[in-house]
Structure formats: structure tokens, C-alpha cells
Design an enzyme around this catalytic site. Structure first.
Site, PDB file in Angstrom:
ATOM      1  N   ARG A 119      -1.010   8.870   1.178  1.00 47.28           N
ATOM      2  CA  ARG A 119      -2.477   9.132   0.968  1.00 47.28           C
ATOM      3  C   ARG A 119      -2.695  10.769   0.841  1.00 47.28           C
ATOM      4  NH1 ARG A 119      -5.682   5.318   4.997  1.00 47.28           N
ATOM      5  NH2 ARG A 119      -4.897   3.375   3.695  1.00 47.28           N
ATOM      6  N   HIS A 158     -11.499   9.734   6.434  1.00 48.03           N
ATOM      7  CA  HIS A 158     -11.096   8.365   6.618  1.00 48.03           C
ATOM      8  C   HIS A 158     -10.581   8.038   7.906  1.00 48.03           C
ATOM      9  CE1 HIS A 158     -10.365   4.354   5.462  1.00 48.03           C
ATOM     10  NE2 HIS A 158      -9.090   4.426   5.813  1.00 48.03           N
ATOM     11  N   GLU A 161       0.867  -1.146   0.059  1.00 45.49           N
ATOM     12  CA  GLU A 161      -0.069  -0.085   0.092  1.00 45.49           C
ATOM     13  C   GLU A 161       0.746   1.288   0.022  1.00 45.49           C
ATOM     14  OE1 GLU A 161      -3.958  -0.805   2.274  1.00 45.49           O
ATOM     15  OE2 GLU A 161      -2.489  -1.507   3.463  1.00 45.49           O
ATOM     16  N   HIS A 197      -9.484   9.405   2.651  1.00 47.94           N
ATOM     17  CA  HIS A 197      -8.949   8.430   1.784  1.00 47.94           C
ATOM     18  C   HIS A 197      -9.142   8.636   0.379  1.00 47.94           C
ATOM     19  CE1 HIS A 197      -8.318   4.470   0.179  1.00 47.94           C
ATOM     20  NE2 HIS A 197      -8.115   3.543   1.405  1.00 47.94           N
ATOM     21  N   ARG A 246      -1.088   9.157   8.476  1.00 46.80           N
ATOM     22  CA  ARG A 246      -0.886   7.847   8.735  1.00 46.80           C
ATOM     23  C   ARG A 246      -0.605   6.951   7.573  1.00 46.80           C
ATOM     24  NH1 ARG A 246      -4.351   3.196   8.798  1.00 46.80           N
ATOM     25  NH2 ARG A 246      -6.095   4.555   8.041  1.00 46.80           N
TER      26      ARG A 246
HETATM   27  P1  FAD Z   1     -13.700   1.311  16.165  1.00 43.81           P
HETATM   28  O1  FAD Z   1     -13.408   0.002  15.613  1.00 43.81           O
HETATM   29  O2  FAD Z   1     -14.358   2.250  15.461  1.00 43.81           O
HETATM   30  O3  FAD Z   1     -14.628   1.023  17.259  1.00 43.81           O
HETATM   31  C1  FAD Z   1     -15.048   1.926  18.191  1.00 43.81           C
HETATM   32  C2  FAD Z   1     -16.073   1.375  19.011  1.00 43.81           C
HETATM   33  O4  FAD Z   1     -16.220   2.314  20.124  1.00 43.81           O
HETATM   34  C3  FAD Z   1     -17.415   0.707  18.575  1.00 43.81           C
HETATM   35  O5  FAD Z   1     -17.688  -0.416  19.226  1.00 43.81           O
HETATM   36  C4  FAD Z   1     -18.310   1.803  18.905  1.00 43.81           C
HETATM   37  O6  FAD Z   1     -19.614   1.473  19.131  1.00 43.81           O
HETATM   38  C5  FAD Z   1     -17.430   2.295  20.226  1.00 43.81           C
HETATM   39  N1  FAD Z   1     -17.898   3.507  20.707  1.00 43.81           N
HETATM   40  C6  FAD Z   1     -17.821   4.714  20.173  1.00 43.81           C
HETATM   41  N2  FAD Z   1     -18.170   5.793  20.943  1.00 43.81           N
HETATM   42  C7  FAD Z   1     -18.940   5.215  22.047  1.00 43.81           C
HETATM   43  C8  FAD Z   1     -19.801   5.562  23.044  1.00 43.81           C
HETATM   44  N3  FAD Z   1     -20.004   6.943  23.465  1.00 43.81           N
HETATM   45  N4  FAD Z   1     -20.172   4.889  23.925  1.00 43.81           N
HETATM   46  C9  FAD Z   1     -20.153   3.499  23.869  1.00 43.81           C
HETATM   47  N5  FAD Z   1     -19.367   2.897  22.687  1.00 43.81           N
HETATM   48  C10 FAD Z   1     -18.758   3.826  21.868  1.00 43.81           C
HETATM   49  N6  FAD Z   1      -6.838   0.435   9.238  1.00 43.81           N
HETATM   50  C11 FAD Z   1      -5.809  -0.358   8.890  1.00 43.81           C
HETATM   51  O7  FAD Z   1      -4.488  -0.519   9.840  1.00 43.81           O
HETATM   52  N7  FAD Z   1      -5.844  -1.048   7.936  1.00 43.81           N
HETATM   53  C12 FAD Z   1      -6.970  -1.276   6.942  1.00 43.81           C
HETATM   54  O8  FAD Z   1      -7.000  -2.172   6.199  1.00 43.81           O
HETATM   55  C13 FAD Z   1      -8.006  -0.491   7.249  1.00 43.81           C
HETATM   56  N8  FAD Z   1      -9.139  -0.398   6.421  1.00 43.81           N
HETATM   57  C14 FAD Z   1     -10.096   0.570   6.787  1.00 43.81           C
HETATM   58  C15 FAD Z   1     -11.351   0.712   6.089  1.00 43.81           C
HETATM   59  C16 FAD Z   1     -12.319   1.162   6.413  1.00 43.81           C
HETATM   60  C17 FAD Z   1     -13.475   1.447   5.635  1.00 43.81           C
HETATM   61  C18 FAD Z   1     -12.124   2.238   7.525  1.00 43.81           C
HETATM   62  C19 FAD Z   1     -13.435   3.026   8.059  1.00 43.81           C
HETATM   63  C20 FAD Z   1     -11.138   2.192   8.110  1.00 43.81           C
HETATM   64  C21 FAD Z   1      -9.949   1.610   7.965  1.00 43.81           C
HETATM   65  N9  FAD Z   1      -8.587   1.550   8.738  1.00 43.81           N
HETATM   66  C22 FAD Z   1      -7.833   0.564   8.409  1.00 43.81           C
HETATM   67  C23 FAD Z   1      -8.810   2.131   9.945  1.00 43.81           C
HETATM   68  C24 FAD Z   1      -8.974   1.286  11.020  1.00 43.81           C
HETATM   69  O9  FAD Z   1      -9.869   0.353  10.676  1.00 43.81           O
HETATM   70  C25 FAD Z   1      -9.505   1.844  12.286  1.00 43.81           C
HETATM   71  O10 FAD Z   1      -8.526   3.148  12.608  1.00 43.81           O
HETATM   72  C26 FAD Z   1      -9.609   0.985  13.583  1.00 43.81           C
HETATM   73  O11 FAD Z   1     -10.316  -0.122  13.201  1.00 43.81           O
HETATM   74  C27 FAD Z   1     -10.117   1.716  14.728  1.00 43.81           C
HETATM   75  O12 FAD Z   1     -10.317   0.778  15.730  1.00 43.81           O
HETATM   76  P2  FAD Z   1     -10.947   1.078  17.142  1.00 43.81           P
HETATM   77  O13 FAD Z   1     -11.094  -0.159  17.997  1.00 43.81           O
HETATM   78  O14 FAD Z   1     -10.063   2.314  17.733  1.00 43.81           O
HETATM   79  O15 FAD Z   1     -12.169   1.973  16.767  1.00 43.81           O
HETATM   80  C1  SIN Z   2      -7.475   0.598   2.786  1.00 45.33           C
HETATM   81  O1  SIN Z   2      -7.661  -0.576   2.448  1.00 45.33           O
HETATM   82  O2  SIN Z   2      -7.219   1.228   1.734  1.00 45.33           O
HETATM   83  C2  SIN Z   2      -7.516   1.115   3.985  1.00 45.33           C
HETATM   84  C3  SIN Z   2      -6.302   0.825   4.765  1.00 45.33           C
HETATM   85  C4  SIN Z   2      -6.071   1.775   5.714  1.00 45.33           C
HETATM   86  O3  SIN Z   2      -6.783   2.570   6.041  1.00 45.33           O
HETATM   87  O4  SIN Z   2      -5.057   1.477   6.484  1.00 45.33           O
END
Ligand code: FAD
Ligand code: SIN
Length: 537
Positions: free
Chosen positions: A281, A342, A119, A235, A377
Site C-alpha cells: 500500500r 486508514h 491483496e 489507503h 501493514r
Molecule cells: P475498532 O474496531 O475501531 O473499535 C474501537 C472501539 O473502541 C469502538 O467500539 C469505539 O467506540 C471504542 N472507543 C474508542 N475510544 C473510546 C473511548 N475513549 N471510550 C470508550 N470507547 C472507545 N483490516 C483488515 O485486516 N482487513 C480489512 O479488510 C480491513 N478493512 C478495513 C476497511 C475500513 C473502511 C477500515 C476503516 C479499516 C479496515 N481494516 C481492515 C482495519 C481494521 O478494520 C481495523 O484495524 C480493526 O478493525 C481495528 O479493530 P479494533 O477493535 O482495534 O478497533
Molecule cells: C481493504 O479491503 O482494502 C482494506 C483491507 C485492510 O485494510 O487490511
């Protein structure tokens, strides 16, 4: 009726960060996991590209570190980057032991046995994945193991409202139970914010609806510093279709040879960066934005149709299927794409154990600012950060906690002064207004004038929302809006403080980078009236 609960640890969020923390905590602790939504509403579930880690003998921690620092445009904390890169392999092996179905390398080129994709910003193939649905496989793996733990209780449909700070120590939390609309009190020795990012503050986003920056806003209100909020990652390639709700087209598609095209079929990325489609990006998103504005077009195109049908269907089955629903066959046609908000690179300031400014409060995952991402990032470093820092936080918590300790008495939520709202239109209107002006004035290209306009509007909205919050019973929409306006203000204040362009922050007023700004932007709630400071740490 409302309840009072008592646990050793309360984790807010059930994405990759929250679930990883729960799995690394000792099983003699009582743990609650709060989530405001159902199982598919975390960003983690939608991750596509994969997780970056050094797994091959001809790769190195130094090289991963160097690539991350280069993508971060001078603002990464080099020690944090090296620490994260060094822990990657361990975390991937841990996931593999849990049964994570990573794609295997059928051609047996890699020594690790994993298929590694590439990537933007990575100088080599370094990203493990589960086809193009890495997040779904990850969440299913983690959830399956958490559900087996007798010491963990999951509270779905609970939206955390505010943390309770007593003498710089986090001692409690109020949360709205959305199934009965009552506000519960959670007491614990330790709280872990794992609430994800804030991209929903923009009109167009790749994120699920719950990414409203709740953890950042709660931590700020409770007295924690936040940093680098101006660095919002757009993104470059989300599907452009009126019904697609910003479905992401993974960067791995470019990593496997996908080309970006103008409507007339001309390639353009080489005019902006010698790495062309695989530039970091910020560069690709800005180039697309520039070309769309220059030509007055609604989207550009991403094309992988020169690869064989079998290759496309095995590497990108989810994207293939999803695009077919919109009558786009990616094995034959190019995909219309636009940039969308994103990832939030900044967040609640933490140390390498995920510890915040408040005693007993940790923040892990996208909600946190660790210093890893700097001004931009690098792809697939976010899930890695979730895994590394959640494990570190869990280890630190287990060293410090005493299971079953007595907790102080706390007041229950007081609803005696508020009534049911008869003006829900105010909340709906303000949601739309906020997200639109953030997109128009605080987006990919900024100016001081636009930022000042946006700041003025957040101030008006904030007072209206606070008045509403003070007078009516809370609802999920109101709580999220109250958080969004805080996060919007934090983003704008940080952006106004950075009088240069760097990484994801680009302003027409100061188009060059300046060494004077080679520090993170830090906002301190105890000095709210003062402007944001750029601080060396
Ligand atoms: P999240 O997975 O967003 O989880 C947040 C949690 O907090 C959820 O359960 C939600 O319900 C809860 N929550 C929020 N506010 C509250 C509240 N007030 N009360 C109770 N619960 C709450 N990153 C990579 O490294 N590789 C990838 O391939 C990649 N692809 C991506 C593709 C997409 C479409 C997206 C959107 C992001 C991608 N990212 C990727 C970024 C990465 O997925 C996220 O940064 C990461 O998953 C965040 O994880 P997290 O556990 O911090 O938050
Ligand atoms: C993607 O698959 O392009 C998202 C990867 C990332 O957000 O790190």
C-alpha cells in the site's frame, strides 16, 4: 448523577479486538465493555477485504511471514510475525464455529472450502472474507455471542477519559456517560484498551468518526511507552466524491483484476513497481499522490468494468450499491479514487500477550504496537492481529486474575472547579485546524520543515486545549480533541526522529532508507523533554 462501578475486567472498545477478548475470558469473571458510540462506529464494522490466514496446503506460515516482513520494509519483529501467522488458522476456525458467514469457494479450487481473495503484498490468495462486507459480518457474529454472556455488561455511549495509575499499576478509569453528561468511575483488577486507531487526526480518512486515538493518548498520559507512530497508512483507494465521506474501495478489487488509471485512461502502476496494482500500500498510495501532483488532477480512477456484471455484483455487492448512489455504475464505469488515512501502524507498546508497561493494563487491536506491521501493514493483517492478540491477552488475564478480589478506594471525578463551556467554537475550530495541518504537513510526503511547522502548531493548540479542559466541564468533542492533539504530537515527534524514508514514512529531506534506522521509534513519557529514540528491541 455519577456512578461508581466495580468489575473484574474492564474492556474499553467494542470492535473486533474488544469483543474477541471478552469472548475468550472465563465466564466466572465480571466484565464491562465500554464503547463511546453505537454499533456501526467501529473500524471493524467497515472492514471490507477480509482476514489473512494460512489455510491452504500449498501456502505456509513461512510464506505469510515472509510477505508480511517484506511489506513491513525491514521493521517487523520476525518472531511476532511468525507467531501471528501461526495462529491464523485457529482463529479463523474459531470464527467459523461461531457462525461467521465467510464466502465459500463455489468453484471448489481451494481445499479449505473458503473463497480466498488476494491483496497487495500477499504472494498468493490468502484472504478469507464475507463478500466485500467482512467487518459487518464479523461484528454481527461477535456481538451476537457477547450478548448471550450473562457476565458481560455493555456500557454504550461511555467515553473513557483517563486511566488511573497507582504505583505503575492501572487501578481505575473515569468515563463520561454521554446520555447524562456525568463522569463515572470504573474500578477493576484488569483493564484492556481496545480503542482502535487514530486516523481521524487527518482531514481525509477511511475511518469512522470515533478513531481519535483515545487509547494511545490515555496510555501515554498514564505512563506507557508508544512506538512507530510515524507509520500512518494511507489507503490508496477511497471513493472521490463530495458526498462520499471517504468510502473505501477495497484492495481486493485490485486483487481480482482492477486497474488504476490516469484521467486519460493510461495505466501507470507498472512504472512504480513490478507488482503494479498489487504492490504494498505505501508504494501504491505514494504513486497515486505523485501522479495527482504531477498532473494537477483531483483523483485517479480504478476500473473493474472488464469483468462480468455477475462477477462484480457477487464479489463487490456493497461497493456496487454504494457507488450507484453516486451515479457510478462500476460494472460500466471506472471509479474516481484518492488516498486517505486508514491505519495507525504504531501504538501502545505491548508484549505478545498484549501487556503494556503498566501492571494490569493490556492493549489489543489497532491501539497497540506489537511489532507485527513494521513500517507498513500488509492488507488484512489487522483483523488477524485483533483475533490473535486478544485471545492471547484473555488467556494471560485468566491465568493471573482472582475473581471478586477487593479493590482499593479511589476518588470520584471532581467537577467543583469547572463551569459549563460558553465557547464551543474553540473546540470546533481547533478540530478543523489540527486535522488540516496534519494532512498538509504530516501526510504522505513529509519534510523536516513541514514537520517542525506542525509541531509548533500542536504546541500552541495543546496549551489552549489544556487550559480549556482545566476550566470547563468535559464534552465528547473536547475529550477527543484533547486526545487528537496528543496523538498528533506523537506522530510528528516520531517522524522527526526518523531521518530516512522507509515504508509509510517518506521525507523529501532523506529520500533513501538507511541501516542506521533499522529499529522502531520509541517514545517514553518519563523522558518527555528528550527527543524520540530509535531503539533496538
Ligand atoms: P475498532 O474496531 O475501531 O473499535 C474501537 C472501539 O473502541 C469502538 O467500539 C469505539 O467506540 C471504542 N472507543 C474508542 N475510544 C473510546 C473511548 N475513549 N471510550 C470508550 N470507547 C472507545 N483490516 C483488515 O485486516 N482487513 C480489512 O479488510 C480491513 N478493512 C478495513 C476497511 C475500513 C473502511 C477500515 C476503516 C479499516 C479496515 N481494516 C481492515 C482495519 C481494521 O478494520 C481495523 O484495524 C480493526 O478493525 C481495528 O479493530 P479494533 O477493535 O482495534 O478497533
Ligand atoms: C481493504 O479491503 O482494502 C482494506 C483491507 C485492510 O485494510 O487490511
Amino acid at each position: 448523577m455519577s456512578h461508581q462501578f466495580k468489575f473484574d475486567v474492564v474492556i474499553i472498545g467494542s470492535g473486533a479486538a474488544g469483543l474477541t477478548a471478552a469472548l475468550h475470558l472465563p465466564q466466572n469473571l465480571s466484565i464491562a465493555i465500554l464503547a463511546k458510540t453505537s454499533n456501526q462506529q467501529q473500524s471493524s464494522y467497515w472492514a471490507q477485504g477480509g482476514i489473512s490466514a494460512v489455510l491452504e496446503p500449498d501456502d505456509s506460515i513461512e510464506q505469510h511471514t515472509e510477505d508480511t516482513i517484506e511489506a513491513g520494509a525491514g521493521l517487523c519483529d520476525a518472531q511476532v510475525v511468525a507467531y501471528t501467522a501461526a495462529n491464523g488458522k485457529d482463529c479463523i476456525e474459531w470464527l467459523a464455529r461461531l457462525g461467521m458467514p465467510f464466502s465459500r469457494d463455489r468453484q471448489e479450487i481451494s481445499r479449505s472450502g473458503y473463497h480466498l481473495t488476494r491483496e497487495g503484498g500477499h504472494s498468493r490468495r490468502r484472504v478469507v472474507h464475507a463478500a466485500d462486507a467482512t467487518g459487518k459480518a464479523l461484528q454481527q457474529t461477535l456481538q451476537a455471542h457477547v450478548s448471550e454472556l450473562a457476565n458481560v455488561k455493555i456500557f454504550n455511549q461511555h467515553i473513557a477519559i483517563d486511566l488511573i495509575n497507582r504505583e505503575q499499576q492501572c487501578v481505575g478509569l473515569y468515563a463520561l456517560n454521554q446520555s447524562n453528561q456525568h463522569v463515572d468511575l470504573f474500578k477493576a483488577q484488569t483493564f484492556v484498551l481496545a480503542t482502535g486507531g487514530a486516523s481521524k487526526v487527518y482531514l481525509y480518512t477511511s475511518n469512522p468518526d470515533g478513531s481519535t486515538g483515545d487509547g494511545m493518548a490515555m496510555a501515554w498520559r498514564a505512563g506507557c511507552r508508544v512506538a512507530n507512530m510515524e507509520f500512518i497508512q494511507f489507503h490508496p483507494t477511497c471513493l472521490y466524491h463530495p458526498d462520499a465521506k471517504s468510502f473505501l474501495i477495497t484492495e481486493a478489487l485490485r486483487g481480482e483484476g482492477g486497474k488504476l488509471l490516469l484521467p486519460d485512461g493510461e495505466q501507470f502502476m507498472h512504472r512504480f513497481d513490478e507488482r503494479a496494482e498489487l504492490a504494498p500500500r505505501d508504494i501504491v498510495a505514494r504513486a497515486i499522490d505523485h501522479e495527482m501532483k504531477r498532473l494537477g488532477v483531483d483523483c485517479v480512477y480504478l476500473d473493474i468494468s472488464h469483468k462480468s456484471r455477475a462477477f462484480i455484483k457477487s464479489h463487490f455487492p456493497t461497493i456496487h450499491q454504494r457507488c450507484l448512489k453516486f451515479d457510478i455504475d462500476i460494472t460500466k464505469q471506472s471509479i474516481p479514487v484518492v488516498p486517505a488515512a486508514h491505519y495507525t501502524c504504531g501504538g501502545v507498546m505491548v508484549d505478545t500477550n498484549g501487556h503494556t508497561d503498566l501492571r494490569n493494563l493490556y492493549a489489543v487491536g489497532e491501539v497497540a504496537y506489537t511489532g507485527l506491521h513494521g513500517a507498513n501493514r500488509m492488507a488484512s493483517n489487522s483483523l488477524l492481529e485483533c483475533l490473535v492478540f486478544s485471545r492471547a491477552a484473555a488467556r494471560k488475564i485468566s491465568e493471573e486474575i482472582t475473581p471478586g478480589k477487593r479493590l482499593p478506594g479511589l476518588d470520584r471525578w471532581d467537577e467543583s472547579q469547572v463551569t459549563d463551556s460558553d465557547e464551543d467554537i474553540v473546540v470546533a475550530h481547533n478540530w478543523d485546524e489540527l486535522r488540516r495541518f496534519m494532512w498538509d504537513y504530516v501526510g504522505i510526503v513529509r519534510t523536516d520543515k513541514r514537520l517542525q511547522r506542525a509541531l509548533h502548531r500542536t504546541e500552541l493548540l495543546k496549551s489552549e486545549i489544556n487550559e480549556y479542559y482545566g476550566n470547563y466541564k468535559v464534552s465528547a468533542d473536547l475529550l477527543e480533541l484533547r486526545n487528537l492533539v496528543v496523538v498528533a504530537e506523537l506522530i510528528i515527534r516520531c517522524a522527526l526522529a526518523r531521518k530516512e524514508s522507509r515504508g509509510l514514512h517518506f521525507t523529501l529531506d532523506y529520500p533513501e532508507s538507511s541501516d542506521k534506522f533499522l529499529q522502531p521509534t520509541i517514545l517514553d513519557p518519563s523522558q518527555q523533554t528528550r527527543p524520540a529514540k530509535l531503539v533496538s528491541i
